[in-house]
Design an enzyme around this catalytic site. Sequence first.
Site, PDB file in Angstrom:
ATOM      1  N   GLU A 189      -5.997  -5.161  10.089  1.00 26.40           N
ATOM      2  CA  GLU A 189      -4.994  -4.133  10.344  1.00 26.40           C
ATOM      3  C   GLU A 189      -5.286  -3.457  11.678  1.00 26.40           C
ATOM      4  OE1 GLU A 189      -2.745  -2.839   6.708  1.00 26.40           O
ATOM      5  OE2 GLU A 189      -4.480  -1.525   6.801  1.00 26.40           O
ATOM      6  N   LYS A 208       0.132   4.290  -0.261  1.00 29.10           N
ATOM      7  CA  LYS A 208      -0.482   5.509   0.309  1.00 29.10           C
ATOM      8  C   LYS A 208      -0.198   6.708  -0.606  1.00 29.10           C
ATOM      9  CE  LYS A 208       0.038   3.378   4.790  1.00 29.10           C
ATOM     10  NZ  LYS A 208      -0.104   3.520   6.213  1.00 29.10           N
ATOM     11  N   HIS A 247      -9.834   1.323   4.644  1.00 28.19           N
ATOM     12  CA  HIS A 247      -8.550   1.440   5.358  1.00 28.19           C
ATOM     13  C   HIS A 247      -8.746   2.369   6.557  1.00 28.19           C
ATOM     14  CE1 HIS A 247      -4.401   2.500   6.264  1.00 28.19           C
ATOM     15  NE2 HIS A 247      -4.047   1.424   5.597  1.00 28.19           N
ATOM     16  N   SER A 288       2.928  -2.571  10.333  1.00 29.49           N
ATOM     17  CA  SER A 288       4.372  -2.656  10.597  1.00 29.49           C
ATOM     18  C   SER A 288       4.999  -3.980  10.169  1.00 29.49           C
ATOM     19  CB  SER A 288       4.659  -2.360  12.070  1.00 29.49           C
ATOM     20  OG  SER A 288       4.265  -1.025  12.374  1.00 29.49           O
ATOM     21  N   GLU A 315      -7.073   4.687   7.729  1.00 28.97           N
ATOM     22  CA  GLU A 315      -6.813   6.121   7.479  1.00 28.97           C
ATOM     23  C   GLU A 315      -8.017   6.771   6.802  1.00 28.97           C
ATOM     24  OE1 GLU A 315      -3.016   5.613   5.512  1.00 28.97           O
ATOM     25  OE2 GLU A 315      -2.154   4.953   7.412  1.00 28.97           O
ATOM     26  N   ASN A 366       0.865  -1.182   0.000  1.00 28.40           N
ATOM     27  CA  ASN A 366       0.000   0.000   0.000  1.00 28.40           C
ATOM     28  C   ASN A 366       0.903   1.233   0.000  1.00 28.40           C
ATOM     29  OD1 ASN A 366      -1.839   2.036   0.463  1.00 28.40           O
ATOM     30  ND2 ASN A 366      -2.275   1.451   2.586  1.00 28.40           N
TER      31      ASN A 366
HETATM   32  C1  PEP Z   1      -1.103   0.162   6.096  1.00 28.22           C
HETATM   33  O1  PEP Z   1      -1.305   1.352   6.285  1.00 28.22           O
HETATM   34  O2  PEP Z   1      -1.869  -0.507   5.375  1.00 28.22           O
HETATM   35  C2  PEP Z   1       0.049  -0.444   6.744  1.00 28.22           C
HETATM   36  C3  PEP Z   1       0.008  -1.713   6.987  1.00 28.22           C
HETATM   37  O3  PEP Z   1       1.109   0.392   7.085  1.00 28.22           O
HETATM   38  P1  PEP Z   1       2.512  -0.004   7.760  1.00 28.22           P
HETATM   39  O4  PEP Z   1       2.974  -1.296   7.120  1.00 28.22           O
HETATM   40  O5  PEP Z   1       3.419   1.128   7.439  1.00 28.22           O
HETATM   41  O6  PEP Z   1       2.255  -0.185   9.203  1.00 28.22           O
END
Ligand code: PEP
Length: 255
Positions: free
Chosen positions: A167, A12, A95, A213, A97, A10
């Site tokens: 997530e 972003k 998501h 992460s 966000e 992703n």
């Molecule tokens: C995400 O935003 O989908 C995500 C998993 O971010 P990160 O891997 O940076 O935690």
Amino acid sequence: MSRPTVVIGNWKMNMKIKETIDFITELSPMLSKTQGKVCLSVPSTLLKVASEAARGSEIEIGAQDVSQYESGAYTGEISTTMIQDSGGEFSLIGHSERRMYYHEDDEMIKEKVTRAILGGLVPVLCVGETQEQKESGQTEKVLLDQLEKALGFLNENEASAVIIAYEPVWAIGTGHAATPEIAQEVHGVIRGFVRKKWGEKNAFRTPILYGGSVSPDTIKELIKMPDIDGALVGGASLKVEAFAKIVNISRETKS
Ligand code: PEP
């Protein structure tokens, strides 16, 4: 027989045209030959160039969000048809966000899932609890509620098109992934939801991805878990070496 792994990067709000072409050109030969899906969820401005760069490779391209409407006076939105017209095959939906910063609610997420399925775009539904919800012991309740509201109305055939990403909001971008044991427990709950709603066949074939992460260091232990079928990767998907490692470790560990 196990499910093929699915790893989605992703991006972003990152990357430009040249970086996209370079990334995809470099990624393709780095991927191990073991079976598994590899996908990039790119900003809408990059859908076309990414799909062109990925043509002839195994890399699938998709969007980060999709409108719940088919077309019309919705300034700033992009539709299922537009994503497909630019070579996109899937879209993230819900998501955290989008839920947090753009106030997407369960009703809107349900409409987006519906629109994607009607249009033949694969919905990647993101669900997850906040730190506060986790601390007050509400994880399971929150997730089952999000799943029911977003997917509960689908029939067995429609549901078979869906990818689910767990997530935990507290793990996204923090550098602290969930432990494999915690993630497995939640993935088991999610698979149980799918089984109860649509039966064993769908429960077996639905990919359930972990996101939050994920890095080349954390993926191996996570992917060993029986109900973790792959990863949704944010930060680490912006570096081609790190992303390729995550994909290859997933494939080799599961095969
Ligand atoms: C995400 O935003 O989908 C995500 C998993 O971010 P990160 O891997 O940076 O935690």
